[in-house]
Scaffold this motif. Sequence first.
Motif, PDB file in Angstrom:
ATOM      1  N   ARG A  91      36.070 111.583-124.495  1.00  0.00           N
ATOM      2  CA  ARG A  91      37.272 112.349-124.856  1.00  0.00           C
ATOM      3  C   ARG A  91      38.470 111.483-124.519  1.00  0.00           C
ATOM      4  O   ARG A  91      38.829 111.340-123.351  1.00  0.00           O
ATOM      5  N   ASP A  93      41.505 112.000-124.977  1.00  0.00           N
ATOM      6  CA  ASP A  93      42.669 112.733-124.473  1.00  0.00           C
ATOM      7  C   ASP A  93      42.438 113.261-123.059  1.00  0.00           C
ATOM      8  O   ASP A  93      43.279 113.967-122.520  1.00  0.00           O
ATOM      9  N   GLU A  94      41.321 112.896-122.459  1.00  0.00           N
ATOM     10  CA  GLU A  94      40.990 113.376-121.121  1.00  0.00           C
ATOM     11  C   GLU A  94      40.542 112.211-120.237  1.00  0.00           C
ATOM     12  O   GLU A  94      39.390 112.106-119.843  1.00  0.00           O
ATOM     13  N   ARG A 109      46.477 112.837-115.707  1.00  0.00           N
ATOM     14  CA  ARG A 109      45.709 112.853-116.951  1.00  0.00           C
ATOM     15  C   ARG A 109      46.447 112.037-118.006  1.00  0.00           C
ATOM     16  O   ARG A 109      47.673 112.163-118.143  1.00  0.00           O
ATOM     17  N   ASN A 111      46.262 110.295-122.186  1.00  0.00           N
ATOM     18  CA  ASN A 111      45.694 110.339-123.519  1.00  0.00           C
ATOM     19  C   ASN A 111      45.570 108.894-123.999  1.00  0.00           C
ATOM     20  O   ASN A 111      46.565 108.265-124.364  1.00  0.00           O
ATOM     21  N   ALA A 114      46.932 108.102-127.517  1.00  0.00           N
ATOM     22  CA  ALA A 114      48.390 107.996-127.584  1.00  0.00           C
ATOM     23  C   ALA A 114      48.878 106.681-126.974  1.00  0.00           C
ATOM     24  O   ALA A 114      49.844 106.086-127.459  1.00  0.00           O
ATOM     25  N   ASP A 120      52.638 106.750-125.835  1.00  0.00           N
ATOM     26  CA  ASP A 120      52.636 107.018-124.393  1.00  0.00           C
ATOM     27  C   ASP A 120      52.614 105.687-123.655  1.00  0.00           C
ATOM     28  O   ASP A 120      52.025 104.715-124.145  1.00  0.00           O
ATOM     29  N   SER A 136      32.915 114.373-124.204  1.00  0.00           N
ATOM     30  CA  SER A 136      33.070 115.433-125.193  1.00  0.00           C
ATOM     31  C   SER A 136      31.712 116.056-125.469  1.00  0.00           C
ATOM     32  O   SER A 136      30.826 115.412-126.033  1.00  0.00           O
TER      33      SER A 136
END
Length: 159
Positions: A91, A93-94, A109, A111, A114, A120, A136
């Motif tokens: 994952r 984003d995690e 946390r 991402n 990003a 980011d 995931s």
Amino acid sequence: FVDSTGYIQVPLAGEVIAAGRLPAQLRDDLAHRLGARFIRDPQVAVIIAERRKTTFAVEGAVEQPGIFEANPGTTLLSAIAQAKSPSNVARLDEVMVFRIKDGNRMGARFNLAAIRKGTDPDPQILAGDTIVVGHSALKGAWREFLQAAPAFNLFYIFR
């Protein structure tokens, strides 16, 4: 000599934090401490005789979890790259980074998708950090289904 907590003992100056500081910062701090109480216009030199290897850990959904050497320019993306990139069930984003600061364990946390896009910032990874890449369940279940799919084909009945 820097002890395990990051401090050095200096006669007349006492206990001084050295970990995570540049030699010039440590020199200025020592000169200020010595000049404030004991020595007029102290001349201080700080020389690094040997740098201890510092490490960080990467675990979770990466191809090669493990412990890696932390360099001053290590960022989250380069740390994940050292672990041979996220696995196909990660994952993005995690992604968690855990760090001990002032004796407290803290986490943040991120991402990864990003960060890769440039939307980011790519955070710096410090010695002692632990990076955990999330798994995931949906991607994992789909991959397991696809791996089992050839077995389903054996039982398909044509009419």
